[in-house]
Each structure stands twice: as structure tokens, then as C-alpha cells.
Design an enzyme around this catalytic site. Structure first.
Site, PDB file in Angstrom:
ATOM      1  N   THR A 145       0.818  -1.207   0.000  1.00 21.81           N
ATOM      2  CA  THR A 145       0.000   0.000   0.000  1.00 21.81           C
ATOM      3  C   THR A 145       0.857   1.265   0.000  1.00 21.81           C
ATOM      4  O   THR A 145       2.003   1.251   0.472  1.00 21.81           O
ATOM      5  CB  THR A 145      -0.895  -0.009   1.267  1.00 21.81           C
ATOM      6  OG1 THR A 145      -1.462   1.282   1.455  1.00 21.81           O
ATOM      7  CG2 THR A 145      -0.109  -0.343   2.529  1.00 21.81           C
ATOM      8  N   ASP A 146       0.280   2.373  -0.465  1.00 21.89           N
ATOM      9  CA  ASP A 146       0.981   3.660  -0.391  1.00 21.89           C
ATOM     10  C   ASP A 146       1.048   4.182   1.047  1.00 21.89           C
ATOM     11  O   ASP A 146       1.809   5.104   1.350  1.00 21.89           O
ATOM     12  CB  ASP A 146       0.316   4.707  -1.312  1.00 21.89           C
ATOM     13  CG  ASP A 146      -1.135   5.009  -0.967  1.00 21.89           C
ATOM     14  OD1 ASP A 146      -1.720   4.324  -0.094  1.00 21.89           O
ATOM     15  OD2 ASP A 146      -1.699   5.950  -1.568  1.00 21.89           O
ATOM     16  N   GLU A 147       0.236   3.566   1.946  1.00 20.71           N
ATOM     17  CA  GLU A 147       0.193   4.078   3.327  1.00 20.71           C
ATOM     18  C   GLU A 147       1.520   3.888   4.058  1.00 20.71           C
ATOM     19  O   GLU A 147       1.763   4.537   5.074  1.00 20.71           O
ATOM     20  CB  GLU A 147      -0.934   3.407   4.118  1.00 20.71           C
ATOM     21  CG  GLU A 147      -2.289   3.648   3.489  1.00 20.71           C
ATOM     22  CD  GLU A 147      -3.462   3.388   4.413  1.00 20.71           C
ATOM     23  OE1 GLU A 147      -3.283   3.474   5.638  1.00 20.71           O
ATOM     24  OE2 GLU A 147      -4.543   3.113   3.901  1.00 20.71           O
ATOM     25  N   TYR A 180      -1.882  -0.752  10.943  1.00 24.27           N
ATOM     26  CA  TYR A 180      -2.003  -1.403   9.618  1.00 24.27           C
ATOM     27  C   TYR A 180      -0.808  -1.056   8.742  1.00 24.27           C
ATOM     28  O   TYR A 180      -0.119  -1.946   8.219  1.00 24.27           O
ATOM     29  CB  TYR A 180      -3.306  -0.963   8.928  1.00 24.27           C
ATOM     30  CG  TYR A 180      -3.320  -1.259   7.432  1.00 24.27           C
ATOM     31  CD1 TYR A 180      -3.339  -2.579   6.961  1.00 24.27           C
ATOM     32  CD2 TYR A 180      -3.291  -0.227   6.488  1.00 24.27           C
ATOM     33  CE1 TYR A 180      -3.329  -2.860   5.586  1.00 24.27           C
ATOM     34  CE2 TYR A 180      -3.273  -0.499   5.121  1.00 24.27           C
ATOM     35  CZ  TYR A 180      -3.298  -1.821   4.674  1.00 24.27           C
ATOM     36  OH  TYR A 180      -3.278  -2.091   3.326  1.00 24.27           O
ATOM     37  N   LYS A 204       2.273  -3.422   7.262  1.00 29.72           N
ATOM     38  CA  LYS A 204       2.565  -3.578   5.826  1.00 29.72           C
ATOM     39  C   LYS A 204       4.006  -3.135   5.539  1.00 29.72           C
ATOM     40  O   LYS A 204       4.704  -3.755   4.739  1.00 29.72           O
ATOM     41  CB  LYS A 204       1.574  -2.774   4.978  1.00 29.72           C
ATOM     42  CG  LYS A 204       0.152  -3.299   4.968  1.00 29.72           C
ATOM     43  CD  LYS A 204       0.009  -4.695   4.376  1.00 29.72           C
ATOM     44  CE  LYS A 204       0.218  -4.744   2.882  1.00 29.72           C
ATOM     45  NZ  LYS A 204      -0.070  -6.097   2.330  1.00 29.72           N
TER      46      LYS A 204
HETATM   47  P1  NAD Z   1      -9.352  -7.604   1.875  1.00 27.92           P
HETATM   48  O1  NAD Z   1      -9.395  -7.368   3.346  1.00 27.92           O
HETATM   49  O2  NAD Z   1     -10.566  -7.346   1.064  1.00 27.92           O
HETATM   50  O3  NAD Z   1      -8.917  -9.123   1.582  1.00 27.92           O
HETATM   51  C1  NAD Z   1      -7.909  -9.784   2.298  1.00 27.92           C
HETATM   52  C2  NAD Z   1      -8.034 -11.280   2.009  1.00 27.92           C
HETATM   53  O4  NAD Z   1      -6.984 -11.947   2.718  1.00 27.92           O
HETATM   54  C3  NAD Z   1      -9.369 -11.880   2.480  1.00 27.92           C
HETATM   55  O5  NAD Z   1      -9.896 -12.726   1.487  1.00 27.92           O
HETATM   56  C4  NAD Z   1      -8.968 -12.666   3.723  1.00 27.92           C
HETATM   57  O6  NAD Z   1      -9.802 -13.804   3.934  1.00 27.92           O
HETATM   58  C5  NAD Z   1      -7.541 -13.058   3.395  1.00 27.92           C
HETATM   59  N1  NAD Z   1      -6.747 -13.306   4.602  1.00 27.92           N
HETATM   60  C6  NAD Z   1      -6.644 -12.510   5.700  1.00 27.92           C
HETATM   61  N2  NAD Z   1      -5.853 -13.077   6.613  1.00 27.92           N
HETATM   62  C7  NAD Z   1      -5.418 -14.256   6.077  1.00 27.92           C
HETATM   63  C8  NAD Z   1      -4.572 -15.294   6.525  1.00 27.92           C
HETATM   64  N3  NAD Z   1      -4.007 -15.261   7.740  1.00 27.92           N
HETATM   65  N4  NAD Z   1      -4.329 -16.348   5.713  1.00 27.92           N
HETATM   66  C9  NAD Z   1      -4.895 -16.412   4.481  1.00 27.92           C
HETATM   67  N5  NAD Z   1      -5.736 -15.470   4.005  1.00 27.92           N
HETATM   68  C10 NAD Z   1      -5.996 -14.406   4.798  1.00 27.92           C
HETATM   69  O7  NAD Z   1      -8.133  -6.761   1.360  1.00 27.92           O
HETATM   70  P2  NAD Z   1      -7.904  -6.043  -0.040  1.00 27.92           P
HETATM   71  O8  NAD Z   1      -8.466  -4.687   0.013  1.00 27.92           O
HETATM   72  O9  NAD Z   1      -8.320  -6.966  -1.118  1.00 27.92           O
HETATM   73  O10 NAD Z   1      -6.311  -5.913  -0.026  1.00 27.92           O
HETATM   74  C11 NAD Z   1      -5.488  -6.959  -0.548  1.00 27.92           C
HETATM   75  C12 NAD Z   1      -4.035  -6.575  -0.388  1.00 27.92           C
HETATM   76  O11 NAD Z   1      -3.787  -5.348  -1.072  1.00 27.92           O
HETATM   77  C13 NAD Z   1      -3.610  -6.335   1.049  1.00 27.92           C
HETATM   78  O12 NAD Z   1      -2.313  -6.849   1.216  1.00 27.92           O
HETATM   79  C14 NAD Z   1      -3.625  -4.824   1.211  1.00 27.92           C
HETATM   80  O13 NAD Z   1      -2.691  -4.406   2.164  1.00 27.92           O
HETATM   81  C15 NAD Z   1      -3.235  -4.398  -0.186  1.00 27.92           C
HETATM   82  N6  NAD Z   1      -3.733  -3.066  -0.615  1.00 27.92           N
HETATM   83  C16 NAD Z   1      -5.060  -2.746  -0.480  1.00 27.92           C
HETATM   84  C17 NAD Z   1      -5.515  -1.511  -0.945  1.00 27.92           C
HETATM   85  C18 NAD Z   1      -6.984  -1.109  -0.869  1.00 27.92           C
HETATM   86  O14 NAD Z   1      -7.323   0.038  -1.173  1.00 27.92           O
HETATM   87  N7  NAD Z   1      -7.895  -2.009  -0.510  1.00 27.92           N
HETATM   88  C19 NAD Z   1      -4.619  -0.611  -1.527  1.00 27.92           C
HETATM   89  C20 NAD Z   1      -3.267  -0.979  -1.650  1.00 27.92           C
HETATM   90  C21 NAD Z   1      -2.846  -2.222  -1.202  1.00 27.92           C
END
Ligand code: NAD
Length: 354
Positions: free
Chosen positions: A133-135, A159, A163
Site C-alpha cells: 500500500t501507499d500508506e 495497519y 505492511k
Molecule cells: P481484503 O481485506 O478485502 O482481503 C484480504 C483477504 O486476505 C481476504 O480474502 C482474507 O480472507 C484473506 N486473509 C486474511 N488473513 C489471512 C490469513 N491469515 N491467511 C490467508 N488469508 C488471509 O483486502 P484487499 O483490500 O483486497 O487488499 C489486498 C491486499 O492489497 C492487502 O495486502 C492490502 O494491504 C493491499 N492493498 C489494499 C488496498 C486497498 O485500497 N484495498 C490498496 C493498496 C494495497
């Protein structure tokens, strides 16, 4: 090509799997623990494909993870599994430390063992792609600067700190063990199948039920917004064509204040869903300012020129086109969200942009 994806039942992981199955010949194994945020309904469009399979595995369980990786024999691992909601990390950071740091260590360590026993040519082609993430870069406040791939890390929340830690582990495994790693740092995503605790689905679904639209502080926090399908395309491109050892920032070129996002959703609903207004004159009447989130960063903004120059990627959706599609999708998709709303998550805690 075989791609193993962790966290593929989440918001971005499911978009990535739908993209790969629909647009490429690759075979995908989805590994996900199905926490509150994981939802196999998000994969219904592609789950009958013989190129897709799923295993319910927690990345903190080394043995199951090892079995899955060694028997699937992936060419690429894309690691998205994480706890992802900032508010939840403030209430309970422990799970974020476990999944995002210890879990990433497990995936890295087993990937390294697996990679070491590959042939030379397979080792060269292998990629471990960590989705971040950019955070991690912290708060730009109102400086007018953008995050580049060289911006020092300064995470503010549990969070983003978890990350950041996982990003450091991934780069260390690249440098020390020569594992071919890539990290992407992306801005705020929005689009279909996003869990309703996040700002955009929360505002849409509350508005059509005439419930308050909670905005943290004065709503002037700025985020860069990227449609999730654009992110999915960028992730596939980086995983298959990016250079090992590199970091790529991914962004939408859409800096918006949270309050502007909420006003945009309200105006879209005025156009296409006025029938949901029974007791109010305008959807904006529902806007309610609430106490700001502790440690809330003021501004994030991405310089995404490297991925454009090196890999020719730019987002296809503008904020206006992507948001209009998203509002339409939620209005048509009670089959997906109603089961979640009938569950146990706490509506009153919700309202942050991530
Ligand atoms: P999300 O919370 O919608 O999905 C996370 C998934 O990971 C879920 O399906 C969950 O069941 C699974 N999970 C959680 N803990 C787990 C574990 N211990 N073992 C196996 N599976 C597990 O998140 P998202 O928004 O889809 O984000 C996905 C990734 O992208 C993350 O790493 C997040 O940091 C990164 N990200 C998200 C955003 C955003 O805006 N949502 C932006 C940049 C980066």
C-alpha cells in the site's frame, strides 16, 4: 503458466483472479483463510473454470502452506493475504502483526525453499510479487509532493506499520537470498465486491437506507483513488513483466478529498436512484461529521510514472467513470452484499477511506 495467489477471496485478490481467468491462459490456485473479509461469492463468475482452484489455508499455518506451494509448483506467487482495515488495526493490532508480518514471513520462507529446488531456468523466471500500500510512506500533509518508489517509509497506523514491516522482509529475502521479489505500493482502491466497511460501499449502502453517512473529522483528507480492475491489470503486468528486485508505485491520478468522494456518490444516486429518498430531500442531508480517526493521515498521493514508462501501464477508468460503474454495481448487487449486512460487523465504527 501457474500463478498462486494468497488472499484471492478478498476485494483486490478476487478482481485479480477474475482478470487472469478471463484474459489469460494462466492457471490459478487461490489460497485464502476466508476471514470476515474473504468471500467466495466474489469468484462465482470464474469458479467453474478448470484453470481455477481454491484451498482454504491460513498463511500462518506453515505445513499446509508448504504442501500447497510444493504440490501446485507455481511460476509466480502473488501475495495479497492481509488484514486490511485501518480502523480494525487501531482496535486490535495483534491480528495485523500475525497475518501481515508473521504470515508474510511464512509465505516468503516457504517460497524461498521452493525456489531453491527449481532448475536454473525456472529460478530465473520465478517471481514473488508482494502487494502493498501507499500508506507505508506516511503522511504528505499539504506539501504538494508525491510518493515515489524512493520515498522513505513513515507509517502512521498499526495497519501501515505492519505492511511496511512485510515490505522490508520481502526486500531482505530478495537481497539476502536472491529470491526474485517485486513489491508494488498502490493507492486506495474502489470498485465492485469491496467489503461494506470501506468508505465507498459504506456510503452507497447507507445512503439508500437513509442512514447517516459518517465522515471523519472535516472530510478534507486526500486520497488517490484507483479502480480495482485497473489495479488487477497492473498487478498481472508487473508479476509477468516487471523486473526482479524492483518496486513499482501504482496510482489512479485521482486525488480527491473524502468529502468530495461522498458528494460524488450522492450526486450519482440523485440521478439514478432518487426512489430511495423517502424521508430526506437530498442524499447529502445524511452527511454526518464524526470524531477524527486517531493518527489520521492528511494526504496520500502517488507518482505512478515508473510503471507507465517501464511497462506502459496507465489506468483506464477516470474517477467519474469508475465511480459511476461502482454505484451502479452496488445498486444491482444485493445478492452479494445483503448476506454481509445481515452478519455481525459493526456499522457504527465505519467511515474511513481504508
Ligand atoms: P481484503 O481485506 O478485502 O482481503 C484480504 C483477504 O486476505 C481476504 O480474502 C482474507 O480472507 C484473506 N486473509 C486474511 N488473513 C489471512 C490469513 N491469515 N491467511 C490467508 N488469508 C488471509 O483486502 P484487499 O483490500 O483486497 O487488499 C489486498 C491486499 O492489497 C492487502 O495486502 C492490502 O494491504 C493491499 N492493498 C489494499 C488496498 C486497498 O485500497 N484495498 C490498496 C493498496 C494495497
Amino acid at each position: 503458466m501457474k500463478i498462486l495467489i494468497t488472499g484471492g477471496a478478498g476485494f483486490i485478490g478476487s478482481a485479480l483472479i477474475r482478470y487472469i481467468i478471463k484474459n489469460t491462459e494462466a492457471t490459478v490456485l487461490n489460497i485464502d483463510a476466508l476471514t470476515y473479509a474473504g468471500n467466495l461469492d466474489s469468484l462465482k463468475e470464474i469458479d467453474s473454470s478448470d484453470r481455477y482452484s481454491f484451498q482454504k489455508i491460513n498463511i500462518c499455518e506453515m505445513n499446509l502452506l508448504k504442501q500447497a506451494i510444493f504440490s501446485f509448483e507455481p511460476d509466480i506467487i502473488i501475495h495479497l493475504a492481509a488484514e486490511s482495515h485501518v480502523d480494525r488495526s487501531i482496535d486490535g493490532p495483534g491480528q495485523f502483526i500475525q497475518t501481515n508480518i508473521v504470515g508474510t514471513y511464512n509465505v516468503l520462507q516457504i517460497s524461498k525453499e521452493y525456489w531453491l529446488q527449481l532448475t536454473d531456468s525456472k529460478q530465473k523466471k520465478f517471481r514473488f510479487h508482494h502487494v502493498s500500500t501507499d500508506e507505508v510512506y506516511g503522511d504528505l500533509e499539504n506539501s504538494g509532493l508525491l510518493f515515489t518508489e524512493n520515498t522513505p517509509y513513515a507509517p502512521s497506523s498499526p495497519y501501515s506499520a505492519s505492511k511496511a514491516s512485510s515490505d522490508h522482509l520481502v526486500r531482505a529475502w530478495g537481497r539476502t537470498y536472491k529470491l526474485p521479489v517485486i513489491v508494488t505500493n498502490c493507492s486506495n482502491n474502489y470498485g465492485s465486491f469491496q467489503f461494506p466497511e470501506k468508505l465507498i460501499p459504506h456510503v452507497i449502502l447507507n445512503a439508500i437506507s437513509e442512514k447517516p453517512l459518517p465522515i471523519y473529522g472535516d472530510g478534507c483528507q486526500i486520497r488517490d483513488w484507483l479502480h480495482v480492475d485497473d489495479h488487477a491489470e497492473a498487478l498481472y503486468l508487473v508479476a509477468t513483466q516487471g523486473r526482479a528486485g524492483e518496486t513499482y508505485n501504482i496510482g489512479g491520478h485521482n486525488e480527491k478529498k473524502n468529502i468530495e468522494v461522498v458528494h460524488f456518490i450522492c450526486s450519482e444516486l440523485e440521478k439514478i436512484a432518487p426512489q430511495f429518498k423517502i424521508n430526506i430531500k437530498n442524499f447529502t442531508d445524511l452527511i454526518t461529521f464524526v470524531k477524527d480517526r486517531p493518527g489520521h493521515d492528511v494526504r496520500y498521493a502517488i507518482d505512478a510514472s515508473k510503471i507507465d514508462k517501464e511497462l506502459g501501464w496507465r489506468p483506464k477508468e477516470t474517477f467519474e467513470t469508475g465511480m459511476a460503474k461502482t454505484v451502479h454495481w452496488y445498486l444491482d448487487s444485493s445478492w452479494w452484499y445483503q448476506k454481509i449486512l445481515d452478519g455481525t460487523y459493526r456499522m457504527e465504527r465505519i467511515g474511513g477511506s481504508k
